[in-house]
Design an enzyme around this catalytic site. Structure first.
Site, PDB file in Angstrom:
ATOM      1  N   HIS A 268       0.947  -1.259   0.256  1.00  0.00           N
ATOM      2  CA  HIS A 268      -0.066  -0.262   0.470  1.00  0.00           C
ATOM      3  C   HIS A 268       1.032   1.385  -0.230  1.00  0.00           C
ATOM      4  CE1 HIS A 268      -3.265   2.660   0.685  1.00  0.00           C
ATOM      5  NE2 HIS A 268      -3.520   1.879   1.864  1.00  0.00           N
ATOM      6  N   HIS A 307      -2.189  -1.137  -9.883  1.00  0.00           N
ATOM      7  CA  HIS A 307      -3.434  -0.989  -9.118  1.00  0.00           C
ATOM      8  C   HIS A 307      -4.895  -1.687  -9.110  1.00  0.00           C
ATOM      9  CE1 HIS A 307      -5.669   1.999  -6.218  1.00  0.00           C
ATOM     10  NE2 HIS A 307      -4.433   2.244  -6.554  1.00  0.00           N
ATOM     11  N   ASP A 363       2.977   5.547  -6.685  1.00  0.00           N
ATOM     12  CA  ASP A 363       4.329   5.643  -6.193  1.00  0.00           C
ATOM     13  C   ASP A 363       5.171   5.816  -6.836  1.00  0.00           C
ATOM     14  OD1 ASP A 363       2.915   5.926  -2.919  1.00  0.00           O
ATOM     15  OD2 ASP A 363       2.518   3.522  -3.549  1.00  0.00           O
TER      16      ASP A 363
HETATM   17  N1  ACO Z   1       4.730  -6.460 -10.561  1.00  0.00           N
HETATM   18  C1  ACO Z   1       4.695  -7.529 -11.154  1.00  0.00           C
HETATM   19  N2  ACO Z   1       3.727  -7.573 -11.593  1.00  0.00           N
HETATM   20  C2  ACO Z   1       2.312  -7.635 -11.205  1.00  0.00           C
HETATM   21  C3  ACO Z   1       3.074  -6.428 -10.494  1.00  0.00           C
HETATM   22  C4  ACO Z   1       3.648  -6.126 -10.304  1.00  0.00           C
HETATM   23  N3  ACO Z   1       3.364  -4.361  -9.645  1.00  0.00           N
HETATM   24  N4  ACO Z   1       1.240  -5.596  -9.779  1.00  0.00           N
HETATM   25  C5  ACO Z   1       1.075  -7.192 -10.830  1.00  0.00           C
HETATM   26  N5  ACO Z   1       0.996  -8.136 -10.495  1.00  0.00           N
HETATM   27  C6  ACO Z   1       0.542  -9.138 -11.793  1.00  0.00           C
HETATM   28  C7  ACO Z   1       0.237 -10.750 -10.219  1.00  0.00           C
HETATM   29  O1  ACO Z   1       1.745 -11.024 -10.521  1.00  0.00           O
HETATM   30  C8  ACO Z   1      -0.822 -11.164 -11.381  1.00  0.00           C
HETATM   31  O2  ACO Z   1      -0.474 -11.957 -12.751  1.00  0.00           O
HETATM   32  P1  ACO Z   1      -0.564 -13.706 -12.483  1.00  0.00           P
HETATM   33  O3  ACO Z   1      -2.613 -13.357 -13.187  1.00  0.00           O
HETATM   34  O4  ACO Z   1       0.163 -13.949 -13.613  1.00  0.00           O
HETATM   35  O5  ACO Z   1      -1.195 -13.899 -11.042  1.00  0.00           O
HETATM   36  C9  ACO Z   1      -1.584  -9.848 -11.912  1.00  0.00           C
HETATM   37  O6  ACO Z   1      -0.513  -9.250 -12.301  1.00  0.00           O
HETATM   38  C10 ACO Z   1      -2.614  -9.695 -10.791  1.00  0.00           C
HETATM   39  O7  ACO Z   1      -1.951  -8.779  -9.905  1.00  0.00           O
HETATM   40  P2  ACO Z   1      -2.854  -9.658  -8.167  1.00  0.00           P
HETATM   41  O8  ACO Z   1      -1.710  -9.181  -7.274  1.00  0.00           O
HETATM   42  O9  ACO Z   1      -3.827  -9.728  -8.546  1.00  0.00           O
HETATM   43  O10 ACO Z   1      -4.017  -7.726  -8.588  1.00  0.00           O
HETATM   44  P3  ACO Z   1      -4.081  -6.866  -6.813  1.00  0.00           P
HETATM   45  O11 ACO Z   1      -5.222  -6.018  -7.408  1.00  0.00           O
HETATM   46  O12 ACO Z   1      -4.567  -7.964  -5.772  1.00  0.00           O
HETATM   47  O13 ACO Z   1      -2.696  -5.946  -6.696  1.00  0.00           O
HETATM   48  C11 ACO Z   1      -1.207  -4.361  -5.777  1.00  0.00           C
HETATM   49  C12 ACO Z   1      -2.898  -4.665  -6.265  1.00  0.00           C
HETATM   50  C13 ACO Z   1      -1.317  -5.155  -4.849  1.00  0.00           C
HETATM   51  C14 ACO Z   1      -1.523  -2.708  -5.826  1.00  0.00           C
HETATM   52  C15 ACO Z   1      -0.314  -5.325  -6.889  1.00  0.00           C
HETATM   53  O14 ACO Z   1      -0.456  -4.471  -8.661  1.00  0.00           O
HETATM   54  C16 ACO Z   1       1.269  -4.796  -6.458  1.00  0.00           C
HETATM   55  O15 ACO Z   1       1.360  -5.511  -5.429  1.00  0.00           O
HETATM   56  N6  ACO Z   1       1.621  -3.667  -6.644  1.00  0.00           N
HETATM   57  C17 ACO Z   1       3.468  -2.987  -6.387  1.00  0.00           C
HETATM   58  C18 ACO Z   1       3.216  -2.386  -5.234  1.00  0.00           C
HETATM   59  C19 ACO Z   1       2.222  -1.307  -5.489  1.00  0.00           C
HETATM   60  O16 ACO Z   1       3.532  -0.325  -6.192  1.00  0.00           O
HETATM   61  N7  ACO Z   1       1.175  -0.261  -4.275  1.00  0.00           N
HETATM   62  C20 ACO Z   1       1.414   0.507  -4.253  1.00  0.00           C
HETATM   63  C21 ACO Z   1       0.059   0.338  -4.581  1.00  0.00           C
HETATM   64  S1  ACO Z   1      -0.381   2.270  -4.841  1.00  0.00           S
HETATM   65  C22 ACO Z   1      -1.418   2.682  -3.555  1.00  0.00           C
HETATM   66  O17 ACO Z   1      -1.634   1.874  -2.570  1.00  0.00           O
HETATM   67  C23 ACO Z   1      -1.457   3.737  -3.209  1.00  0.00           C
END
Ligand code: ACO
Length: 428
Positions: A268, A307, A363
């Site tokens: 987050h 996201h 971010d």
């Molecule tokens: N890098 C690589 N792969 C990713 C990323 C990433 N940053 N984010 C998602 N994916 C992939 C996952 O591995 C998944 O792949 P799959 O379908 O082959 O398994 C797919 O994309 C969907 O990902 P989920 O984790 O199911 O998506 P979710 O909506 O639960 O997660 C999140 C959202 C937590 C923000 C995620 O994108 C992430 O971890 N990003 C990196 C951390 C980040 O930047 N967080 C800040 C968010 S903004 C905020 O909170 C202010």
């Protein structure tokens, strides 16, 4: 009917195939009431981990269209607010629904400015008790809860004026607490708030003043824009926590401490810190391709990308990129910027990221600006929490006024063992 001249009803009909019982309920704004399920069978629940398909409240505060990359507060596009407004004006808008008139704004600015001091015992008895290398966000989270103990009247949620006072205090004292946590962590004496300064200038001064110090106007405005961009983002993890804890009628300091704890996590608000660490680890442009390949193989995530709601470029990331250019003209370019730009370009052309609709989020670039402005990486999430306080409080207020709301209490799908008899210790 869904559209003019279209006979398709705006309803949804659910049939329980076990009993043949059918319920039809309206769809309003893309949402249908879960009471439909209770009508079918009161013991029937929806399995929805992480609330992917659940709207837990109505809200008039922030509109977000993740497919289109749209973000509006009380109807006003984030781009216009970032260009024309100030953080304190946006905070007022979030909390009270309308942009303030000139006199309302001047009273509001005065009131917030005149609640910035904190009780001396907060520092002497509480903050000074932390270990010398305590993480500023850990200190900030606990300081918020501790601050509430100075205002026992904050538990009286029926007192309308009292509630307003707590809102002012939390908005006003957050930058003071944040700067105090930083100065403690580097061994600098605490610098008191200066009521003659704007909200962002006061914060920057409390952070950096040693002897002579004058805030650069570009950096003051950049800080304010960053505060505006982080003020609210509807039902994210931190805000949902504020609502869940607030629903038990905990005081706003305790609820805000819980919301800040949720923000602390690297998935987050902690992501901005992780982005800068990640860019540092990549180290040079020629390592970007190898890093992206590792991410695609599941070895870690590209922090600052992706996201839960945005499946398009996060509009805040676009504005932050512009702000970064302005800040770098004053501070000099952050050497990690080129790696970030190459990483973004590479990811946005790659089928893995394109296919999953992974774009830079707020971010991705914010940490680079913070770093160029001199903030240590440990302070990044605190910088996010200061302005998010207005969003948390706006949602807390909305929750308390919402007659549909009760104490938050989701149901579970029990998958554990069935009843069995206790086995005495010697017989196991
Ligand atoms: N890098 C690589 N792969 C990713 C990323 C990433 N940053 N984010 C998602 N994916 C992939 C996952 O591995 C998944 O792949 P799959 O379908 O082959 O398994 C797919 O994309 C969907 O990902 P989920 O984790 O199911 O998506 P979710 O909506 O639960 O997660 C999140 C959202 C937590 C923000 C995620 O994108 C992430 O971890 N990003 C990196 C951390 C980040 O930047 N967080 C800040 C968010 S903004 C905020 O909170 C202010």
């Amino acid at each position: 009917m869904s559209d003019e001249g279209n006979d398709v009803p705006d309803t949804i009909t659910i049939t329980d195939d076990r009993t043949g019982k059918t319920v039809t309920v309206p769809i309003e704004g893309g949402v249908f009431p879960s009471s439909a399920l209770r009508q079918l069978d009161p013991s029937l629940f929806m399995y929805d981990p992480a609330y992917l398909s659940t709207a837990a409240c109505r809200s008039d505060i922030t509109y977000l269209d993740g497919e289109q990359g749209i973000l509006r507060h009380r109807g006003y596009p984030i781009e216009q607010l970032a260009e024309h407004s100030t953080y304190l004006e946006v905070a007022y808008l979030l909390l009270y629904g309308e942009l303030p008139t000139e006199s309302q704004l001047s009273t509001w600015n005065y009131e917030v400015t005149h609640h910035t001091f904190i009780h001396e015992n907060m520092r002497k008895r509480f903050v000074d008790g932390f270990h010398y290398d305590a993480h500023p966000m850990g200190m900030f989270v606990s300081s918020l809860a501790a601050l509430g103990t100075f205002y026992p009247e904050s538990k009286n949620l029926g007192d309308h004026e009292g509630k307003h006072k707590q809102i002012l205090r939390l908005l006003a004292k957050s930058p003071t607490l944040a700067a105090m946590c930083y100065r403690f962590s580097v061994g600098l004496p605490f610098f008191l708030p200066d009521n003659a300064l704007s909200y962002p200038a006061n914060f920057l001064t409390m952070m950096w003043k040693i002897g002579e110090y004058e805030v650069h106007p570009v950096l003051e405005r950049a800080m304010d824009v960053l505060f505006i961009l982080h003020a609210d983002h509807e039902q994210n993890c931190g805000t949902t926590t504020m609502r869940v804890v607030g629903s038990s009628h905990a005081d706003p300091y305790t609820s805000a401490a819980a919301a800040a704890s949720a923000l602390y996590g690297p998935m987050h608000g902690g992501a901005n810190e992780q982005v800068v660490r990640m860019l540092g680890e990549i180290g040079s442009l020629d390592q970007v391709d190898a890093f992206v390949a590792d991410v695609k193989e599941g070895k870690g995530r590209l922090m600052g990308f992706g996201h839960r709601v945005y499946k398009n470029y996060d509009p805040r990331a676009r504005i932050i990129k512009q702000t970064a250019d302005e800040v770098f003209q004053v501070t000099g370019k952050n050497p990690l910027l080129d790696i970030a730009l190459k990483l973004e370009e590479t990811a946005l052309k790659d089928a893995y990221f394109v296919g999953r609709k992974l774009y830079p989020n707020v971010d991705f670039y914010s940490g680079l600006i913070y770093q160029a402005m001199g903030f240590p990486v440990d302070m990044f999430t605190v910088l996010f929490a200061i302005p998010r306080m207005s969003g948390w409080l706006a949602h807390w207020q909305e929750l308390l006024d919402d007659k549909d709301q009760k104490i938050s209490r989701p149901r579970q799908w029990y998958t554990g063992v069935d009843e069995r008899d206790y086995v005495k210790l010697g017989d196991r």
